[in-house]
Design a protein around this motif. Sequence first.
Motif, PDB file in Angstrom:
ATOM      1  N   VAL A 649       1.027  -1.209   0.170  1.00 31.77           N
ATOM      2  CA  VAL A 649       0.072  -0.225  -0.049  1.00 31.77           C
ATOM      3  C   VAL A 649       1.020   1.311   0.108  1.00 31.77           C
ATOM      4  N   LEU A 650       1.973   1.188   0.836  1.00 30.55           N
ATOM      5  CA  LEU A 650       2.914   2.625   0.811  1.00 30.55           C
ATOM      6  C   LEU A 650       3.265   2.925  -0.530  1.00 30.55           C
ATOM      7  N   SER A 651       3.759   1.876  -1.345  1.00 30.60           N
ATOM      8  CA  SER A 651       4.291   1.758  -2.389  1.00 30.60           C
ATOM      9  C   SER A 651       3.433   2.144  -3.661  1.00 30.60           C
ATOM     10  N   GLU A 652       2.306   1.975  -3.410  1.00 30.74           N
ATOM     11  CA  GLU A 652       1.299   2.059  -4.494  1.00 30.74           C
ATOM     12  C   GLU A 652       0.389   3.175  -4.436  1.00 30.74           C
ATOM     13  N   CYS A 653       0.050   3.558  -3.127  1.00 28.94           N
ATOM     14  CA  CYS A 653      -1.159   4.632  -2.749  1.00 28.94           C
ATOM     15  C   CYS A 653      -0.470   6.000  -3.306  1.00 28.94           C
ATOM     16  N   ARG A 654      -1.344   6.634  -4.034  1.00 31.24           N
ATOM     17  CA  ARG A 654      -0.791   8.020  -4.343  1.00 31.24           C
ATOM     18  C   ARG A 654      -1.212   9.123  -3.071  1.00 31.24           C
ATOM     19  N   LEU A 655      -2.272   8.904  -2.554  1.00 31.67           N
ATOM     20  CA  LEU A 655      -2.391   9.764  -1.271  1.00 31.67           C
ATOM     21  C   LEU A 655      -1.511   9.603  -0.207  1.00 31.67           C
ATOM     22  N   LEU A 656      -0.851   8.360   0.131  1.00 30.03           N
ATOM     23  CA  LEU A 656       0.075   8.344   1.012  1.00 30.03           C
ATOM     24  C   LEU A 656       1.275   8.829   0.392  1.00 30.03           C
ATOM     25  N   ALA A 657       1.654   8.597  -0.687  1.00 26.54           N
ATOM     26  CA  ALA A 657       3.003   9.217  -1.391  1.00 26.54           C
ATOM     27  C   ALA A 657       2.899  10.743  -1.190  1.00 26.54           C
ATOM     28  N   TYR A 658       1.898  11.217  -1.454  1.00 26.41           N
ATOM     29  CA  TYR A 658       1.824  12.663  -1.612  1.00 26.41           C
ATOM     30  C   TYR A 658       1.765  13.229  -0.145  1.00 26.41           C
ATOM     31  N   ILE A 659       1.122  12.651   1.009  1.00 30.20           N
ATOM     32  CA  ILE A 659       1.087  13.171   2.231  1.00 30.20           C
ATOM     33  C   ILE A 659       2.750  12.957   2.683  1.00 30.20           C
ATOM     34  N   SER A 660       3.342  11.676   2.402  1.00 32.12           N
ATOM     35  CA  SER A 660       4.643  11.569   3.000  1.00 32.12           C
ATOM     36  C   SER A 660       5.956  12.627   2.586  1.00 32.12           C
ATOM     37  N   GLN A 661       5.510  13.579   1.545  1.00 33.55           N
ATOM     38  CA  GLN A 661       6.626  14.419   1.253  1.00 33.55           C
ATOM     39  C   GLN A 661       6.631  15.636   2.035  1.00 33.55           C
ATOM     40  N   VAL A 662       7.941  16.187   2.635  1.00 39.01           N
ATOM     41  CA  VAL A 662       7.974  17.228   3.567  1.00 39.01           C
ATOM     42  C   VAL A 662       7.367  18.446   2.962  1.00 39.01           C
ATOM     43  N   PRO A 663       7.576  18.712   1.338  1.00 39.86           N
ATOM     44  CA  PRO A 663       6.916  20.277   1.083  1.00 39.86           C
ATOM     45  C   PRO A 663       5.363  20.013   1.154  1.00 39.86           C
ATOM     46  N   THR A 664       4.768  18.798   1.045  1.00 40.35           N
ATOM     47  CA  THR A 664       3.428  18.766   1.172  1.00 40.35           C
ATOM     48  C   THR A 664       3.035  18.998   2.719  1.00 40.35           C
ATOM     49  N   GLN A 665       3.690  18.419   3.495  1.00 42.38           N
ATOM     50  CA  GLN A 665       3.344  18.760   5.107  1.00 42.38           C
ATOM     51  C   GLN A 665       3.638  20.196   5.544  1.00 42.38           C
ATOM     52  N   MET A 666       4.667  20.488   5.103  1.00 45.89           N
ATOM     53  CA  MET A 666       5.022  22.031   5.059  1.00 45.89           C
ATOM     54  C   MET A 666       3.839  23.077   4.593  1.00 45.89           C
ATOM     55  N   SER A 667       3.372  22.599   3.260  1.00 46.73           N
ATOM     56  CA  SER A 667       2.474  23.420   2.820  1.00 46.73           C
ATOM     57  C   SER A 667       1.245  23.607   3.561  1.00 46.73           C
ATOM     58  N   PHE A 668       0.592  22.096   4.037  1.00 45.63           N
ATOM     59  CA  PHE A 668      -0.462  22.051   5.039  1.00 45.63           C
ATOM     60  C   PHE A 668      -0.327  22.836   6.342  1.00 45.63           C
ATOM     61  N   LEU A 669       0.851  22.618   6.913  1.00 46.79           N
ATOM     62  CA  LEU A 669       1.281  23.409   8.157  1.00 46.79           C
ATOM     63  C   LEU A 669       1.122  24.707   8.083  1.00 46.79           C
ATOM     64  N   PHE A 670       1.746  25.351   7.027  1.00 47.12           N
ATOM     65  CA  PHE A 670       1.716  26.913   6.975  1.00 47.12           C
ATOM     66  C   PHE A 670       0.465  27.365   6.741  1.00 47.12           C
ATOM     67  N   ARG A 671      -0.548  26.756   5.937  1.00 44.21           N
ATOM     68  CA  ARG A 671      -1.736  27.256   5.744  1.00 44.21           C
ATOM     69  C   ARG A 671      -2.849  27.122   6.787  1.00 44.21           C
ATOM     70  N   LEU A 672      -2.647  25.499   7.642  1.00 41.51           N
ATOM     71  CA  LEU A 672      -3.324  25.616   8.760  1.00 41.51           C
ATOM     72  C   LEU A 672      -3.050  26.407   9.879  1.00 41.51           C
ATOM     73  N   ILE A 673      -1.893  26.983  10.115  1.00 39.98           N
ATOM     74  CA  ILE A 673      -1.706  28.009  11.110  1.00 39.98           C
ATOM     75  C   ILE A 673      -2.186  29.379  10.612  1.00 39.98           C
ATOM     76  N   ASN A 674      -2.108  29.625   9.596  1.00 41.30           N
ATOM     77  CA  ASN A 674      -2.205  31.021   8.658  1.00 41.30           C
ATOM     78  C   ASN A 674      -3.857  31.205   8.888  1.00 41.30           C
ATOM     79  N   ILE A 675      -4.723  30.198   8.730  1.00 37.87           N
ATOM     80  CA  ILE A 675      -6.223  30.586   8.331  1.00 37.87           C
ATOM     81  C   ILE A 675      -6.914  30.817   9.874  1.00 37.87           C
ATOM     82  N   ILE A 676      -6.088  30.602  10.866  1.00 33.90           N
ATOM     83  CA  ILE A 676      -6.773  30.564  11.963  1.00 33.90           C
ATOM     84  C   ILE A 676      -5.992  31.618  13.161  1.00 33.90           C
ATOM     85  N   HIS A 677      -6.762  32.344  14.062  1.00 34.29           N
ATOM     86  CA  HIS A 677      -6.190  33.064  15.011  1.00 34.29           C
ATOM     87  C   HIS A 677      -6.941  33.088  16.131  1.00 34.29           C
ATOM     88  N   VAL A 678      -6.418  33.259  17.419  1.00 36.38           N
ATOM     89  CA  VAL A 678      -7.120  33.321  18.617  1.00 36.38           C
ATOM     90  C   VAL A 678      -8.452  33.562  18.575  1.00 36.38           C
TER      91      VAL A 678
END
Length: 807
Positions: A649-678
Amino acid sequence: MAAAPAAAGSGAGRGRRAAATVAAWGGWGGRPRPGNILLQLRQGQLTGRGLVRAVQFTETFLAERDKQSKWSGIPQLLLKLYATSHLHSDFIECQNILKEISPLLSMEAMAFVTEERKLTQETTYPNTYIFDLFGGVDLLVEILMRPTISIRGQKLKISDEMSKDCLSILYNTCVCTEGVTKRLAEKNDFVIFLFTLMTSKKTFLQTATLIEDILGVKKEMIRLDEVPNLSSLVSNFDQQQLANFCRILAVTISEMDTGNDDKHTLLAKNAQQKKSLSLGPSAAEINQAALLSIPGFVERLCKLATRKVSESTGTASFLQELEEWYTWLDNALVLDALMRVANEESEHNQASIVFPPPGASEENGLPHTSTRTQLPQSMKIMHEIMYKLEVLYVLCVLLMGRQRNQVHRMIAEFKLIPGLNNLFDKLIWRKHSASALVLHGHNQNCDCSPDITLKIQFLRLLQSFSDHHENKYLLLNNQELNELSAISLKANIPEVEAVLNTDRSLVCDGKRGLLTRLLQVMKKEPAESSFRFWQARAVESFLRGTTSYADQMFLLKRGLLEHILYCIVDSECKSRDVLQSYFDLLGELMKFNVDAFKRFNKYINTDAKFQVFLKQINSSLVDSNMLVRCVTLSLDRFENQVDMKVAEVLSECRLLAYISQVPTQMSFLFRLINIIHVQTLTQENVSCLNTSLVILMLARRKERLPLYLRLLQRMEHSKKYPGFLLNNFHNLLRFWQQHYLHKDKDSTCLENAPPSPSLSAQSSCISFSYWKETVSILLNPDRQSPSALVSYIEEPYMDIDRDFTEE
């Protein structure tokens, strides 16, 4: 209280009336100025001084003024009502006067309710307005409350018939004249007294309807424990009365909503919670406890909710109820449909309806004989639907209250779920017939129609019932429970303890359980259906809590994952609410489940499909972040397993391969923090904060936390706004500590968040202590720490001590 007849003829009384008359006429011998009297009465109503009642005028003066203004004789009738309603009156003449006043107001209310008001009216002011302006409302309140007065130790009494007339007139005035309902709501002693009038069946429906309207505008919630003999009152209701009483309960057990969006922020909710802790239980909580203390209350609600249409009240009895209080129709049935059944009943049973149908003729839409014969059953169904949606609402609120476990035990014991399962096809999710009734001015597909409302309330109940509770397995039948056991056996994993502990005598019967029936209609739902959101929420609640492989496989085998992906990708759903519910459900369905990821990859089998899926995810992270979190957690789990199936599954699944990339995780992380405020955190978007924390906790496990923080700093600089993201994140984490670590904080309502050690293990398999440690490390004030946020915020841009508390 109006003056007694003797006082009305006294010199002092005549002097006061003369002064009032002079003021109204502008001087003795003058002609009345148009509108001057009404203006002064209105001023007196607001201030409590000056002209406030008909008794302040002479009958001669009122008669002359009535000729010009066409007040339908209402002021003169009120003058007589004052004279005949004194404490020592036998009320016979008083009741006769009420009979004269009632039709003058009822036809006006009928036109108002049925939206058939004429553009041009004979009078400038409606009858209900004149009635109120000359003190009619206050007088009727006094008359109704006579039984609270004692003379020589004996309570005064008035007949049910007279109470009924007073209530009808009051309600008609409330319907047509703005401000009357609010004024009545301010009379707390009167509101409490109204409950006592429900002891009589003759006045019950009128009283209940008036109370419902009054409570709907009352600023402060009434406390049911102040109602005299509440337990006896409710226990003596028949099932029909209890169902109608649920309309009142809906207002008294739900927390009041200010309607201000700012008050929905978590900051405001936390401030309100601190305030509430010092004040004690809210009125809604007190009312819920009062109801649950009534013997047999929940059991009777369950019987009402599961009662078959054939067991409900007959058509003739139903018509009699509506005949007594036709203005109830604005919440129940269309007026012309009632008249059709009335005609049909009249032909067969010589039944009569006392109020005339507006335009009742074949030309105006009365049906032919062949159609009439179908209507009584249709009306009985609609009658039962209206009852059930009120009852289900009350049960749903109780399920979400402080006594949730107690309510859960009772509704399981009284077999609510099996009963609803038996009603699913014939009533709850029945097919519309040509004669199906809808509310006035609506159609069968309108979200306001009773059919639609019942379905949504049913789905909300299932969601509340299943959410983080082991009783959720009552939604299955015995065969389906055996299927769960077989799935666990085949996978060589222990059976879920809650499944083993389920009382098989309380589960659904028949070929399919309630959950399976829900899945069937869910897959058939049209793309534009408003039910999709609620259906997905109800199914997702079944999966919440400790991740169960057997539960997931049970739903996967029924094609749920493929249905969700079809809706997200192939139908390209546009509704943000539906998308969010589908992403949340997909996350729970796939979390830690290798088979689910294989099915995902089989369905999303082209790059084009995958890009559409990513587009939907990235279009709104507030909606999709729970899926991102579940996939991220699953990837971490799979990477630490040694298994050929997982490796495939790890070798074939497009979604897992996409999430495993550090640039993808950083993009999600940046936007998740940026769209919310206290200041803008709500129950809906706080999940973005928790998802960002999950990404950083997993990075910390791999000793990559400093790397992720450095990358965030670089992304800040690339956007030309150094410090803006990390300062915001610092404030968000400070709030996180206050919100989740508060000793009195009840965070179980947060969706898949880590509010407690038990729930954190259920949702993420990351111990709650690890959540707390990670937040503390990130908030470390030591600028030499490689894992502290302050180490990556340059001194000129430091802004981490902002006070975000909200008093």
